[in-house]
Write a protein that holds these residues in place. Structure first.
Motif, mmCIF file in Angstrom:
data_model
loop_
_atom_site.group_PDB
_atom_site.id
_atom_site.type_symbol
_atom_site.label_atom_id
_atom_site.label_comp_id
_atom_site.label_asym_id
_atom_site.label_seq_id
_atom_site.Cartn_x
_atom_site.Cartn_y
_atom_site.Cartn_z
ATOM 1 N N UNK A 1 0.886 -1.142 -0.062
ATOM 2 C CA UNK A 1 0.043 0.124 0.191
ATOM 3 C C UNK A 1 0.996 1.386 -0.005
ATOM 4 N N UNK A 2 2.131 1.160 0.250
ATOM 5 C CA UNK A 2 2.817 2.355 0.612
ATOM 6 C C UNK A 2 4.277 2.452 0.548
ATOM 7 N N UNK B 1 8.330 -10.034 -6.353
ATOM 8 C CA UNK B 1 8.798 -8.701 -6.165
ATOM 9 C C UNK B 1 7.504 -8.062 -5.423
ATOM 10 N N UNK B 2 7.851 -7.171 -4.477
ATOM 11 C CA UNK B 2 6.644 -6.338 -3.865
ATOM 12 C C UNK B 2 6.880 -5.037 -4.389
ATOM 13 N N UNK B 3 5.745 -4.228 -4.985
ATOM 14 C CA UNK B 3 5.741 -3.074 -5.423
ATOM 15 C C UNK B 3 4.758 -2.294 -4.614
ATOM 16 N N UNK B 4 4.982 -0.815 -4.925
ATOM 17 C CA UNK B 4 4.081 0.069 -4.422
ATOM 18 C C UNK B 4 3.898 1.217 -5.423
ATOM 19 N N UNK B 5 2.792 1.761 -5.866
ATOM 20 C CA UNK B 5 2.457 2.562 -6.828
ATOM 21 C C UNK B 5 2.638 4.056 -6.073
ATOM 22 N N UNK B 6 3.481 5.002 -7.066
ATOM 23 C CA UNK B 6 3.829 6.254 -6.459
ATOM 24 C C UNK B 6 3.527 7.459 -7.657
ATOM 25 N N UNK B 7 3.259 6.709 -8.676
ATOM 26 C CA UNK B 7 2.770 7.722 -9.856
ATOM 27 C C UNK B 7 1.722 8.706 -9.588
#
Length: 187
Positions: free
Chosen positions: A96-97, A138-144
Motif C-alpha cells: 500500500x505505500x 517482487x513487492x511493489x508500491x505505486x507512487x505515480x
C-alpha cells in the motif's frame, strides 16, 4: 463497435510449480503473510486424464487474488528456462505505500533472505527476492500521479508499434527514467 464476447472478471488464480508443497505454503505464510486456503491432490490430471500424481495448493494474496502451486513428485526435478534471465519471470505483489514496502523489506531481510532494492521505476518502487523454489518475488508500491499513468497509457500503443518495428527501446517515456534518475541523485 460490438462488445467483446469474453467478459473477464479478474484472474481466478495463477499457478507455478514448487519443489515441496508444504515448504512453499509455510514460506509464503511466514514471509508474505499469505493464508493457505485450499488443496487438491489427484493421481490423474482432470483436464487430460493422464496419470501424474500432484498436490495443488492455493494461497490468498489479498483482494480476491490467488497464487497456486503444483508439486509434481513423478516429474523430473524442476528447473528454469535457461534462455530467459532470472529477473524476467517473477511474481509481483502490491503493497500500500513506501512505508509498507520498507517494512516488508526489513521483515524479509530479518528472515535471512537477500533483498534487492528498493528500485525506483518512476511510477512505482519495488523490492526483489527469491522464494525456495527459485521464483523471483517482487513487492511493489505505486507512487505515480494520475497524469503520469494517463500519459503512459497514451504513449503505450506508439511505443509498442515502434518496438515492433525496431526492437529498440522507444524514448516516448524518457520523463519516467528522469524521475528515477533524480530520485537517485543522478539528474
Amino acid at each position: 463497435m460490438s462488445a467483446h464476447p469474453v467478459k473477464l472478471g479478474g484472474i481466478h488464480h495463477t499457478a507455478y510449480r514448487c519443489k515441496d508443497a508444504k515448504e512453499t505454503v509455510e514460506w509464503y505464510g511466514k514471509v508474505l503473510g499469505m493464508d493457505y486456503t485450499t488443496a487438491f491432490a489427484e493421481d490423474h490430471v482432470p483436464s487430460t486424464g493422464e496419470y501424474d500424481p500432484y498436490m495443488h495448493v492455493f494461497l490468498d494474496a489479498g483482494n480476491g487474488n490467488v497464487l497456486a502451486f503444483f508439486e509434481l513428485p513423478n516429474q523430473p526435478d524442476m528447473g528454469r528456462d535457461e534462455n530467459t534471465p532470472a529477473w524476467v519471470q517473477h511474481l509481483a505483489f502490491r503493497v500500500g505505500s513506501e512505508e509498507e514496502l520498507l517494512a516488508a523489506k526489513a521483515h524479509v531481510e530479518s528472515l535471512g533472505i537477500d533483498v534487492l532494492g528498493p528500485t525506483h521505476h518512476g511510477i512505482f518502487k519495488s523490492i526483489y527476492f527469491f522464494d525456495p523454489n527459485g521464483h523471483r518475488v517482487e513487492l511493489a508500491t505505486d507512487i505515480g500521479t494520475p497524469e503520469q499513468y494517463a500519459e503512459l497509457k497514451r504513449v503505450a500503443p506508439v511505443m509498442l508499434e515502434e518496438w515492433s518495428q525496431t526492437k529498440k527501446a522507444p524514448r516516448h517515456a524518457d520523463w519516467l527514467h528522469e524521475i528515477a534518475r533524480k530520485e537517485h541523485g543522478l539528474g
